[in-house]
Design a protein around this motif. Structure first.
Motif, PDB file in Angstrom:
ATOM      1  N   PRO A  97     -18.656  44.844  -0.002  1.00 41.42           N
ATOM      2  CA  PRO A  97     -18.202  43.735  -0.848  1.00 41.42           C
ATOM      3  C   PRO A  97     -18.450  43.897  -2.347  1.00 41.42           C
ATOM      4  N   LEU A  98     -19.676  44.185  -2.731  1.00 42.45           N
ATOM      5  CA  LEU A  98     -20.000  44.225  -4.152  1.00 42.45           C
ATOM      6  C   LEU A  98     -19.209  45.315  -4.883  1.00 42.45           C
ATOM      7  N   VAL A  99     -19.021  46.445  -4.220  1.00 40.67           N
ATOM      8  CA  VAL A  99     -18.257  47.551  -4.816  1.00 40.67           C
ATOM      9  C   VAL A  99     -16.782  47.176  -4.868  1.00 40.67           C
ATOM     10  N   HIS A 100     -16.293  46.655  -3.762  1.00 47.54           N
ATOM     11  CA  HIS A 100     -14.876  46.279  -3.674  1.00 47.54           C
ATOM     12  C   HIS A 100     -14.515  45.274  -4.772  1.00 47.54           C
ATOM     13  N   ASP A 101     -15.409  44.296  -4.984  1.00 51.71           N
ATOM     14  CA  ASP A 101     -15.121  43.239  -5.960  1.00 51.71           C
ATOM     15  C   ASP A 101     -15.083  43.761  -7.393  1.00 51.71           C
ATOM     16  N   SER A 102     -15.775  44.878  -7.638  1.00 48.90           N
ATOM     17  CA  SER A 102     -15.904  45.344  -9.014  1.00 48.90           C
ATOM     18  C   SER A 102     -14.810  46.349  -9.395  1.00 48.90           C
TER      19      SER A 102
ATOM     20  N   THR B  35     -23.215  57.954  -2.587  1.00 48.03           N
ATOM     21  CA  THR B  35     -21.899  58.450  -2.996  1.00 48.03           C
ATOM     22  C   THR B  35     -21.384  57.589  -4.141  1.00 48.03           C
ATOM     23  N   PRO B  36     -21.240  58.148  -5.347  1.00 49.83           N
ATOM     24  CA  PRO B  36     -20.734  57.336  -6.466  1.00 49.83           C
ATOM     25  C   PRO B  36     -19.285  56.917  -6.218  1.00 49.83           C
ATOM     26  N   VAL B  37     -18.951  55.737  -6.695  1.00 48.42           N
ATOM     27  CA  VAL B  37     -17.570  55.255  -6.616  1.00 48.42           C
ATOM     28  C   VAL B  37     -17.082  55.072  -8.051  1.00 48.42           C
ATOM     29  N   PRO B  38     -15.995  55.769  -8.418  1.00 46.90           N
ATOM     30  CA  PRO B  38     -15.503  55.643  -9.796  1.00 46.90           C
ATOM     31  C   PRO B  38     -15.147  54.194 -10.134  1.00 46.90           C
ATOM     32  N   SER B  39     -15.230  53.883 -11.411  1.00 51.46           N
ATOM     33  CA  SER B  39     -14.797  52.589 -11.956  1.00 51.46           C
ATOM     34  C   SER B  39     -15.704  51.421 -11.587  1.00 51.46           C
ATOM     35  N   THR B  40     -16.935  51.691 -11.155  1.00 54.95           N
ATOM     36  CA  THR B  40     -17.853  50.593 -10.861  1.00 54.95           C
ATOM     37  C   THR B  40     -18.830  50.425 -12.024  1.00 54.95           C
ATOM     38  N   PRO B  41     -19.466  49.236 -12.154  1.00 55.18           N
ATOM     39  CA  PRO B  41     -20.465  49.051 -13.213  1.00 55.18           C
ATOM     40  C   PRO B  41     -21.618  50.046 -13.051  1.00 55.18           C
TER      41      PRO B  41
END
Lengths: 142, 143
Positions: A97-102, B35-41
């Motif tokens: 959720p937190l990743v998806h929302d951002s 695992t890093p996810v691009p475009s996240t804070p």
């Protein structure tokens, strides 16, 4: 079973659905910055996947290009390394959720587990729209 | 345990001590590369696979403006659950579980509007009670 190409950008691995990849070519150019690949199908423009992480310009020589078709045109997406095709029984998992929302970036389409390690699945057509076509456009701001 | 006391996990972020109520913690795991996810804070450092479930890895040191040190053998993930969200919080060191008298908790100035909702005197020094609601709120502002 879905098939994916594990591709590497520096130390990070991404998964690309095999159905979106029409070919793989090695980029072998010297000298001035490489922006296109000359193949038997003609000149194919290249787009560096590293645009995802907003990197400084880098030398694309001796990397690999995943060839995709977008809007009836060939485009090569440059990555550092491509592993052998893998088949996974699982479906693509949604981001937590937190990743998806951002994330507003449509390039990130979900996650699969490779060797029990999460691997971000990328939609290369969305990547082309988000990162390449925009950079190729000449916007006139009044 | 009396009605006026509760259990807390005491942990360290950089050189500062923090506590979280044990009810918000589902486990403690060794650190492993998320695992890093691009475009996240920047505070969302990636995702981890926790027994088949994808969990968001969060580095609160970034939100607090603390210096982010490379992980060591003492670095842990605190697996927290708050408001239906599972989180893996990076902790530089997890010390102990503390029984605390709730009356000893001093409410932080500002009424808990920052990331700390109170201060307690732990055996290892003054510790802030981390306010996960404020953490999630700060992340919501970030995107």
């Amino acid at each position: 079973m879905d098939a994916f190409y594990p591709v590497w950008l520096g130390p990070q691995r991404f998964a690309i659905p095999a159905t979106s990849v029409r070919g793989i070519e090695q980029v072998r150019e010297y000298g001035s910055p490489t922006t296109a690949l000359h193949t038997r199908w003609g000149r194919i423009p290249l787009c560096d996947l590293a645009a995802l992480s907003d990197p400084p310009p880098r030398d694309l020589d001796f990397r690999y290009a995943l060839l995709i078709m977008y809007n009836h045109a060939w485009i090569g997406i440059v990555v550092d390394r491509i592993d052998d095709l893998v088949s996974v029984a699982q479906t693509v998992l949604p981001l937590p959720p937190l990743v998806h929302d951002s994330i507003l970036d449509p390039t990130i389409s979900g996650v699969i587990l490779l060797d029990d390690i999460p691997c971000v699945v990328l939609d290369l057509e969305a990547f082309v729209v988000t990162y390449w076509l925009v950079s190729q456009s000449n916007f006139m701001i009044p | 345990m009396s009605a006026s006391s509760a259990q807390f996990i005491l942990f360290q972020l950089s050189t500062e001590w923090f506590v979280l109520p044990v009810e918000q913690i589902r486990g403690i795991e060794r650190w492993r590369p998320p695992t890093p996810v691009p475009s996240t804070p920047p505070a969302i450092i990636g995702i981890i696979n926790q027994r088949g479930a994808l969990v968001t890895a969060l580095d609160i040191r970034v939100l607090l403006g603390f210096k982010v040190e490379a992980p060591t053998r003492r670095t842990r993930f605190l697996l927290a659950h708050f408001n239906g969200v599972d989180l893996a919080l990076v902790a530089d060191y997890v010390a102990d579980m503390l029984p605390l008298n709730l009356a000893s908790i001093k409410i932080a100035p500002g009424g808990g509007s920052n990331l700390s909702s109170g201060l307690i005197q732990s055996p290892l020094g003054l510790a802030s009670m981390l306010n996960l609601e404020a953490v999630l709120g700060m992340l919501a502002v970030a995107y």
